[in-house]
Write an enzyme that holds these catalytic residues in place. Structure first.
Site, PDB file in Angstrom:
ATOM      1  N   HIS A 169      15.720 -34.675 -18.364  1.00  0.00           N
ATOM      2  CA  HIS A 169      15.079 -35.348 -17.216  1.00  0.00           C
ATOM      3  C   HIS A 169      13.592 -35.031 -17.147  1.00  0.00           C
ATOM      4  CE1 HIS A 169      19.008 -36.618 -15.900  1.00  0.00           C
ATOM      5  NE2 HIS A 169      19.439 -35.374 -16.072  1.00  0.00           N
ATOM      6  N   CYS A 211       0.839  -1.197   0.000  1.00  0.00           N
ATOM      7  CA  CYS A 211       0.000   0.000   0.000  1.00  0.00           C
ATOM      8  C   CYS A 211       0.878   1.253   0.000  1.00  0.00           C
ATOM      9  CB  CYS A 211      -0.873  -0.009   1.242  1.00  0.00           C
ATOM     10  SG  CYS A 211      -1.855  -1.508   1.386  1.00  0.00           S
ATOM     11  N   LYS A 227       5.244  -3.676  -6.377  1.00  0.00           N
ATOM     12  CA  LYS A 227       6.686  -3.445  -6.498  1.00  0.00           C
ATOM     13  C   LYS A 227       7.443  -4.065  -5.321  1.00  0.00           C
ATOM     14  CE  LYS A 227      10.569  -2.114  -8.000  1.00  0.00           C
ATOM     15  NZ  LYS A 227      11.164  -2.940  -9.085  1.00  0.00           N
ATOM     16  N   LYS A 287      11.026 -12.482 -16.048  1.00  0.00           N
ATOM     17  CA  LYS A 287      10.698 -11.209 -16.711  1.00  0.00           C
ATOM     18  C   LYS A 287       9.536 -11.390 -17.680  1.00  0.00           C
ATOM     19  CE  LYS A 287      12.261  -8.589 -14.625  1.00  0.00           C
ATOM     20  NZ  LYS A 287      12.678  -9.330 -13.534  1.00  0.00           N
ATOM     21  N   ARG A 341       3.603   1.004  -7.232  1.00  0.00           N
ATOM     22  CA  ARG A 341       3.686  -0.101  -6.259  1.00  0.00           C
ATOM     23  C   ARG A 341       2.569  -1.100  -6.429  1.00  0.00           C
ATOM     24  NH1 ARG A 341       6.126   2.672  -1.398  1.00  0.00           N
ATOM     25  NH2 ARG A 341       4.792   1.480  -0.039  1.00  0.00           N
ATOM     26  N   TRP A 350      -3.469  -2.216  -1.662  1.00  0.00           N
ATOM     27  CA  TRP A 350      -3.305  -3.493  -2.396  1.00  0.00           C
ATOM     28  C   TRP A 350      -3.947  -4.519  -1.478  1.00  0.00           C
ATOM     29  CZ3 TRP A 350       0.829  -7.571  -2.163  1.00  0.00           C
ATOM     30  CH2 TRP A 350       0.789  -8.412  -3.284  1.00  0.00           C
ATOM     31  N   ASN A 384      -0.722   0.404   6.155  1.00  0.00           N
ATOM     32  CA  ASN A 384       0.010  -0.532   5.297  1.00  0.00           C
ATOM     33  C   ASN A 384       0.525  -1.624   6.233  1.00  0.00           C
ATOM     34  OD1 ASN A 384       1.438  -1.819   3.323  1.00  0.00           O
ATOM     35  ND2 ASN A 384       3.132  -0.345   3.272  1.00  0.00           N
ATOM     36  N   GLY A 385       0.169  -2.897   5.934  1.00  0.00           N
ATOM     37  CA  GLY A 385       0.611  -3.991   6.801  1.00  0.00           C
ATOM     38  C   GLY A 385      -0.562  -4.903   7.106  1.00  0.00           C
ATOM     39  N   GLU A 402      15.986 -15.755 -14.661  1.00  0.00           N
ATOM     40  CA  GLU A 402      15.583 -14.340 -14.638  1.00  0.00           C
ATOM     41  C   GLU A 402      14.869 -13.965 -15.923  1.00  0.00           C
ATOM     42  OE1 GLU A 402      15.123 -12.217 -12.558  1.00  0.00           O
ATOM     43  OE2 GLU A 402      15.076 -10.313 -13.632  1.00  0.00           O
ATOM     44  N   GLU A 426       6.140 -12.237 -15.783  1.00  0.00           N
ATOM     45  CA  GLU A 426       5.500 -11.255 -14.887  1.00  0.00           C
ATOM     46  C   GLU A 426       4.966 -10.037 -15.627  1.00  0.00           C
ATOM     47  OE1 GLU A 426       7.891  -9.233 -11.991  1.00  0.00           O
ATOM     48  OE2 GLU A 426       9.711  -9.594 -13.103  1.00  0.00           O
TER      49      GLU A 426
HETATM   50  C1  AGP Z   1      11.010  -9.100 -10.086  1.00  0.00           C
HETATM   51  O1  AGP Z   1      10.917  -8.432 -11.324  1.00  0.00           O
HETATM   52  C2  AGP Z   1       9.902  -8.745  -9.135  1.00  0.00           C
HETATM   53  N1  AGP Z   1       9.763  -7.353  -9.001  1.00  0.00           N
HETATM   54  C3  AGP Z   1      10.046  -9.509  -7.819  1.00  0.00           C
HETATM   55  O2  AGP Z   1      10.408 -10.846  -8.098  1.00  0.00           O
HETATM   56  C4  AGP Z   1      11.086  -8.931  -6.838  1.00  0.00           C
HETATM   57  O3  AGP Z   1      12.383  -9.142  -7.347  1.00  0.00           O
HETATM   58  C5  AGP Z   1      10.930  -9.649  -5.495  1.00  0.00           C
HETATM   59  O4  AGP Z   1       9.633  -9.391  -5.024  1.00  0.00           O
HETATM   60  C6  AGP Z   1      11.961  -9.191  -4.459  1.00  0.00           C
HETATM   61  O5  AGP Z   1      11.801  -7.817  -4.216  1.00  0.00           O
HETATM   62  P1  AGP Z   1      12.986  -7.053  -3.417  1.00  0.00           P
HETATM   63  O6  AGP Z   1      14.208  -7.152  -4.291  1.00  0.00           O
HETATM   64  O7  AGP Z   1      12.502  -5.656  -3.257  1.00  0.00           O
HETATM   65  O8  AGP Z   1      13.179  -7.775  -2.113  1.00  0.00           O
END
Ligand code: AGP
Length: 607
Positions: free
Chosen positions: A503, A2, A602, A484, A27, A73, A99-100, A480, A487
């Site tokens: 395998h 949030c 984010k 990308k 975010r 969120w 937030n939390g 990675e 997501e």
């Molecule tokens: C990756 O593109 C995402 N944004 C997500 O996997 C992110 O890397 C993960 O949530 C960890 O976030 P942080 O690096 O802020 O801890």
């Protein structure tokens, strides 16, 4: 995660709140709302959906100068108008944004219902608002303090009350909150981006701390009313860094920022003449670090992929046993932490709940802890014994790009820093650091071929299943690249160690299936070539990332995206760039919301 913004001063609060919430949109959120005190009346406007929906509803005759704003969120309760924040108490005079997660909200809700409170929403935040309302007897700070003593869980909150029109009460435990210091005004936010247009002077509220904020003062105390003195810190970021600067999306801007962000990351940390690395944040614990018998890197998502590159680097350059652990697994599996264990938390935001919890677990079991973090003053940065900041600037796009290359670069510096104190020769360090220093310019070269990556995306963006393969240092790159694509374009993609294909996963390959193979020059090149042949034999379409000058691979792969040559441990910094571009362009071509992908935030500050 949030977003929180608050303002108290002499200027109209509403435009400041809306602008701040807009800067927090990246975010991820599904509802938004504001509460302002307008001529002694508390007015709350909130709605599910985007900020633009909220803005249509706003109607204030005067220009109230005290207010709080929130982007939610959803965690407790669906994203509806009623569940949006701010949440109010029964009197309607008190509004809370949060937030939390309040862990004991069910018990508190039952207790309050027995007292006759009728709840309107499904949220844990309303429980907190109602509790504050029950305790309120003319002193908002006191009522908040009493309510928080009954609460367990994580929170960053801001509270306003119509009877105290020039006051915001704030408190935090586990979720970030900072106070912006102005002239005759003060602000509150969950991250610097929201208030950077108004001040660069901030104070970071610590866990278990509260603040009583008026236009003239910021008084901080613990939950037990013990006064707290904090230093005012300067935010390093500029406003332009958090704006699009002509790019269509933050993600594309941040992909293109990587040469500059890595130059900033490396600046002042490499001494080629001495073959040495300078990391001021590690200076006070270098002896313990070099004595570490075992290293555990813990992280989530992209940061975990960077940590996996770190594992390979650490074992090669420092020769200390190193493991990479998903933070969400590490925190619950009763890990063995013995004397001489070093735990390194890798995180862009420094607020990821699982990584924070894994860190707490490691500290509790006696480990020495380091943070590799981008956001200065973030929780992980403050909870660890020492650490190294990425200094890659704010990363706004939800999909992590420059933070990944920043994390890998910092881990490379740390590997050299510690390796040099064990058995790496100055010459070996100089060779490694010289290669590291060349990476920013080499990324500039790769970015000049963006069109080739876009053409690959255009050719295959309708395909719903992709595979990504890599070996050695390129195995984390394959993971990675797959993440990308997943997501931001919502295409299913799986990253694998290339040898794992036989395998089981090779059964997936059918005619024309896109298979990205990271096949840069290195010790396992011949092996990866045979993996490419296995894919082709089943009709797969191979998209190879290869080293400039490699002509053989052109015979085998449908598409080749070239990157300059460098030392194997540093190849992830280059090989990842085409994969970031493929994912970006595939998402754009599929009409996806690149900077705010569905269901994602984010920073995942809740479990
Ligand atoms: C990756 O593109 C995402 N944004 C997500 O996997 C992110 O890397 C993960 O949530 C960890 O976030 P942080 O690096 O802020 O801890």
């Amino acid at each position: 995660m949030c977003g929180i913004i608050g303002y108290v001063g002499s200027r109209p609060a509403l435009p400041i709140l809306i602008e701040g919430l807009r800067r927090l949109e990246y975010r991820g959120y599904d509802s938004a709302g504001v509460a302002l005190i307008d001529h002694g009346q508390l007015k709350v406007t909130k709605s599910a959906g985007r900020l633009s929906v909220l803005e249509q509803m706003l109607d204030f005759e005067a220009d109230p100068t005290t207010g709080i704003g929130h982007t939610r969120w959803a965690t407790h309760g669906a994203p509806t108008d009623v569940n949006a924040h701010p949440q109010q108490d029964a009197s309607g005079n008190i509004a809370v944004i949060h937030n939390g997660i309040i862990e004991n909200d069910r018990a508190l809700r039952t207790y309050l219902e027995r007292q006759g409170v009728v709840f309107r929403s499904e949220t844990d935040t309303e429980v907190l608002a109602q509790l504050i309302g029950r305790f309120y007897e003319g002193n908002l700070e006191q009522a908040v303090r009493q309510a928080l003593h009954d609460v367990s869980g994580a929170y960053a909150i801001a509270v306003v009350c119509s009877q105290e029109p020039n006051v915001i009460v704030a408190a935090r435990k586990g979720s970030p909150l900072l106070i912006g210091i102005g002239k005759g005004e003060n602000l509150l936010a969950s991250d610097a981006a929201a208030i950077l247009a108004h001040t660069t002077q901030v104070v970071y509220l610590g866990d278990g701390e509260m603040a009583h904020i008026t236009p003239q003062h910021v008084r901080m105390t613990t939950l037990d009313a013990i006064p707290v003195t904090k230093n005012v810190e300067e935010i390093e970021w500029s406003l332009s860094e958090i704006e699009l600067a002509g790019y269509e999306h933050f993600m594309l801007k941040e992909i293109h920022e990587q040469p500059a962000s890595l130059e900033t990351c490396l600046r002042g940390r490499i001494d080629l003449r001495e073959g040495a690395v300078h990391l001021g944040g590690l200076r006070d614990c270098t002896r313990e670090l070099t004595r570490a018998k075992r290293i555990i890197l813990t992280a989530c998502g992209t940061a975990w992929h960077a940590a996996l590159v770190g594992k390979y680097m650490f074992e090669e350059l420092i020769r200390t046993p190193t493991e990479t652990e998903y933070a969400s697994e590490f925190r619950y599996r009763n890990p063995v932490i013995d004397d001489g264990t070093l735990v390194i938390a890798v995180s862009q935001s420094g607020e990821t709940a699982d990584t924070l919890a894994a860190l707490a677990e490691a500290k509790q079991r006696g480990a020495l802890t380091l943070g590799v973090v981008n956001v200065v003053g973030s929780s992980i940065a403050r909870e660890t014994d020492a650490g190294v900041y990425l200094h890659v600037g704010p990363e706004i796009g939800v999909a992590s790009t420059k933070a990944f290359t920043g994390q890998v670069a910092v881990l490379a510096l740390m590997a050299c820093y510690l390796g040099r104190r064990k058995h790496l020769s100055p010459a070996a360090c100089t060779q490694f650091l010289t290669a590291l220093n060349q990476i920013p310019d080499q990324i500039r070269q790769i970015l000049q071929h963006e069109e080739e990556a876009r053409a690959v995306a255009e050719r295959y963006c309708e395909k719903e299943n992709w595979l990504y393969l890599g070996r050695g240092y390129n195995y984390p790159v394959a993971l990675e690249g797959a993440l990308k694509l997943k997501e931001i374009s919502y295409i299913h993609a799986e990253g694998l160690p290339a040898a794992e294909m036989k395998h089981g996963p090779i059964a997936l390959i059918n005619e024309g299936m896109p298979v990205v193979v990271v096949a840069t020059a290195g010790t396992q090149y011949e092996k990866i070539i045979s993996n490419i042949q296995q894919v082709k034999a089943r009709g797969g379409s191979v998209i190879a990332v290869a080293t400039e000058g490699d002509r053989e691979i052109k015979r085998l792969a449908e598409h080749v995206l070239y990157v300059p040559d460098t030392l194997e441990p540093l190849q992830p910094l280059l090989a990842v760039i085409p994969l970031q571009l493929i994912a970006y362009h595939a998402a754009v071509l599929r009409g996806c919301n690149v900077d705010k992908p569905r269901n994602l935030a984010k920073s995942v500050t809740v479990e």
